[in-house]
Design a protein around this motif. Sequence first.
Motif, mmCIF file in Angstrom:
data_model
loop_
_atom_site.group_PDB
_atom_site.id
_atom_site.type_symbol
_atom_site.label_atom_id
_atom_site.label_comp_id
_atom_site.label_asym_id
_atom_site.label_seq_id
_atom_site.Cartn_x
_atom_site.Cartn_y
_atom_site.Cartn_z
ATOM 1 N N ARG A 98 0.831 -1.199 0.000
ATOM 2 C CA ARG A 98 0.000 0.000 0.000
ATOM 3 C C ARG A 98 0.869 1.253 0.000
ATOM 4 N NH1 ARG A 98 -2.897 -2.996 4.049
ATOM 5 N NH2 ARG A 98 -1.921 -1.699 5.648
ATOM 6 N N LEU A 99 2.014 1.180 0.698
ATOM 7 C CA LEU A 99 2.952 2.297 0.766
ATOM 8 C C LEU A 99 4.088 2.039 -0.218
ATOM 9 C CD1 LEU A 99 3.180 2.815 4.631
ATOM 10 C CD2 LEU A 99 2.359 4.505 3.008
ATOM 11 N N ALA A 100 4.146 2.815 -1.276
ATOM 12 C CA ALA A 100 5.173 2.628 -2.299
ATOM 13 C C ALA A 100 6.506 3.215 -1.835
ATOM 14 C CB ALA A 100 4.733 3.298 -3.595
ATOM 15 N N PRO A 101 7.624 2.759 -2.400
ATOM 16 C CA PRO A 101 8.922 3.355 -2.082
ATOM 17 C C PRO A 101 8.896 4.857 -2.320
ATOM 18 C CG PRO A 101 9.185 1.393 -3.425
ATOM 19 C CD PRO A 101 7.727 1.687 -3.391
ATOM 20 N N GLY A 102 9.476 5.603 -1.392
ATOM 21 C CA GLY A 102 9.539 7.049 -1.538
ATOM 22 C C GLY A 102 8.341 7.791 -0.982
ATOM 23 N N THR A 103 7.300 7.082 -0.526
ATOM 24 C CA THR A 103 6.131 7.750 0.061
ATOM 25 C C THR A 103 6.559 8.553 1.294
ATOM 26 O OG1 THR A 103 4.642 5.989 -0.671
ATOM 27 C CG2 THR A 103 3.862 7.406 1.105
ATOM 28 N N LYS A 104 6.132 9.813 1.362
ATOM 29 C CA LYS A 104 6.478 10.659 2.502
ATOM 30 C C LYS A 104 5.650 10.261 3.714
ATOM 31 C CE LYS A 104 7.803 14.681 -0.269
ATOM 32 N NZ LYS A 104 7.529 16.099 -0.582
ATOM 33 N N LEU A 105 6.289 10.306 4.877
ATOM 34 C CA LEU A 105 5.630 9.986 6.151
ATOM 35 C C LEU A 105 5.782 11.189 7.078
ATOM 36 C CD1 LEU A 105 7.019 6.353 6.575
ATOM 37 C CD2 LEU A 105 4.736 6.997 5.796
ATOM 38 N N PRO A 106 5.004 12.260 6.845
ATOM 39 C CA PRO A 106 5.150 13.480 7.655
ATOM 40 C C PRO A 106 4.804 13.228 9.122
ATOM 41 C CG PRO A 106 3.831 13.880 5.669
ATOM 42 C CD PRO A 106 3.959 12.402 5.814
ATOM 43 N N GLU A 107 5.623 13.745 10.006
ATOM 44 C CA GLU A 107 5.371 13.568 11.439
ATOM 45 C C GLU A 107 4.009 14.140 11.827
ATOM 46 O OE1 GLU A 107 8.467 15.212 13.791
ATOM 47 O OE2 GLU A 107 10.001 13.827 13.056
ATOM 48 N N ALA A 108 3.680 15.325 11.300
ATOM 49 C CA ALA A 108 2.413 15.963 11.675
ATOM 50 C C ALA A 108 1.218 15.113 11.259
ATOM 51 C CB ALA A 108 2.324 17.345 11.028
ATOM 52 N N SER A 109 1.291 14.505 10.082
ATOM 53 C CA SER A 109 0.182 13.660 9.609
ATOM 54 C C SER A 109 0.041 12.417 10.470
ATOM 55 C CB SER A 109 0.418 13.264 8.150
ATOM 56 O OG SER A 109 0.440 14.403 7.313
ATOM 57 N N LEU A 110 1.170 11.803 10.839
ATOM 58 C CA LEU A 110 1.112 10.606 11.690
ATOM 59 C C LEU A 110 0.579 10.958 13.079
ATOM 60 C CD1 LEU A 110 4.489 8.942 10.631
ATOM 61 C CD2 LEU A 110 2.185 8.133 10.070
ATOM 62 N N CYS A 111 1.000 12.105 13.597
ATOM 63 C CA CYS A 111 0.475 12.541 14.903
ATOM 64 C C CYS A 111 -1.044 12.677 14.851
ATOM 65 C CB CYS A 111 1.093 13.875 15.304
ATOM 66 S SG CYS A 111 2.841 13.795 15.740
ATOM 67 N N GLU A 112 -1.540 13.277 13.787
ATOM 68 C CA GLU A 112 -2.981 13.492 13.658
ATOM 69 C C GLU A 112 -3.726 12.178 13.462
ATOM 70 O OE1 GLU A 112 -6.155 15.942 10.792
ATOM 71 O OE2 GLU A 112 -3.989 16.259 10.599
ATOM 72 N N LEU A 113 -3.179 11.294 12.638
ATOM 73 C CA LEU A 113 -3.848 10.020 12.357
ATOM 74 C C LEU A 113 -3.954 9.141 13.602
ATOM 75 C CD1 LEU A 113 -2.253 9.136 8.897
ATOM 76 C CD2 LEU A 113 -4.696 9.460 9.328
ATOM 77 N N PHE A 114 -2.915 9.162 14.440
ATOM 78 C CA PHE A 114 -2.886 8.263 15.595
ATOM 79 C C PHE A 114 -3.152 8.979 16.921
ATOM 80 C CE2 PHE A 114 -0.437 6.028 12.352
ATOM 81 C CZ PHE A 114 -0.975 4.757 12.428
ATOM 82 N N GLY A 115 -3.266 10.306 16.885
ATOM 83 C CA GLY A 115 -3.547 11.046 18.107
ATOM 84 C C GLY A 115 -2.442 10.955 19.135
ATOM 85 N N VAL A 116 -1.195 11.102 18.700
ATOM 86 C CA VAL A 116 -0.055 10.968 19.603
ATOM 87 C C VAL A 116 0.887 12.157 19.429
ATOM 88 C CG1 VAL A 116 -0.150 8.450 19.658
ATOM 89 C CG2 VAL A 116 1.198 9.601 17.892
ATOM 90 N N SER A 117 1.894 12.213 20.289
ATOM 91 C CA SER A 117 2.857 13.308 20.262
ATOM 92 C C SER A 117 3.921 13.075 19.193
ATOM 93 C CB SER A 117 3.545 13.433 21.623
ATOM 94 O OG SER A 117 4.361 12.296 21.856
ATOM 95 N N ARG A 118 4.593 14.167 18.831
ATOM 96 C CA ARG A 118 5.699 14.053 17.872
ATOM 97 C C ARG A 118 6.823 13.186 18.434
ATOM 98 N NH1 ARG A 118 6.505 17.460 13.366
ATOM 99 N NH2 ARG A 118 4.792 18.928 13.014
ATOM 100 N N ALA A 119 7.035 13.262 19.750
ATOM 101 C CA ALA A 119 8.114 12.478 20.358
ATOM 102 C C ALA A 119 7.895 10.990 20.136
ATOM 103 C CB ALA A 119 8.200 12.785 21.856
ATOM 104 N N LEU A 120 6.645 10.533 20.288
ATOM 105 C CA LEU A 120 6.370 9.110 20.101
ATOM 106 C C LEU A 120 6.498 8.718 18.626
ATOM 107 C CD1 LEU A 120 3.775 7.069 22.031
ATOM 108 C CD2 LEU A 120 4.107 6.625 19.615
ATOM 109 N N VAL A 121 5.999 9.588 17.729
ATOM 110 C CA VAL A 121 6.117 9.313 16.290
ATOM 111 C C VAL A 121 7.590 9.213 15.888
ATOM 112 C CG1 VAL A 121 5.827 10.358 14.000
ATOM 113 C CG2 VAL A 121 3.892 10.210 15.572
#
Length: 247
Positions: free
Chosen positions: A45-68
């Motif tokens: 589902r995630l192709a090579p080179g797909t960006k994984l922005p910290e802010a997007s992951l924080c929002e998707l999982f409801g967690v802090s940047r430190a944990l991401v």
Amino acid sequence: MARSRTSPPASAPSRPAAENAAGSADEDIEARIYRSVFEGVTHQRLAPGTKLPEASLCELFGVSRALVRKVLQRLAHDHIVELRPNRGAIVAMPSPEETRQIFEARRALEAALVRMAVRNATRAEIAELRRHLKAEHAAMHRYTQPEWARLASSFHLRVARLARNPILERYLTELMSRCSLIVALYEPPGNASCEHDEHAELVDAIARGDADEAVRLMEEHLLVLERNIALDRPASQRSLGQMLGLG
């Protein structure tokens, strides 16, 4: 008159208990984020080179940047993502040269391991390999791809274990992890990562004590796997949440 004993008031958990609970919750969400990215990669589902922005992951999982950041560092250690200074994380993009080197190293290592396995394998261990092949065959005919992929991969580790050299076995485990990522990233859908018949021929050679033939079969088997790699998957147009299986 006996002095009445009052029960302690119901209150919040003690500080150590609360800290332990919070730590456990962090570990659970950390494992969930890691698994979501890992499975997003291995299920293509995630192709090579797909960006994984910290802010997007924080929002998707409801967690802090430190944990991401902690999860991304683990994923980078396992060669699943790349951390680029000042540009964030992306899904790993093994180059053609790196892919060639990884498979070259694996062929050399498995050739040595299978030769030692022929020398050391007992009848009981060969019988166990044949039972493993039956499980592979059953999974293949049930069309349970995740189970089949797991069994096909563990076959190589079972053969390596027969070499009686835990140091080389540990090196193979690391190489196989990187090969599995490359296969998951780049192998066209519908291809089997390992062919059952090739495994069966290899076990027959080990059972006969034919080390040269076992080495030849293993090398050809890994060359076929490498030739199935296609290093030109197109970028996905889906959102990061969809690629992570979250929507």
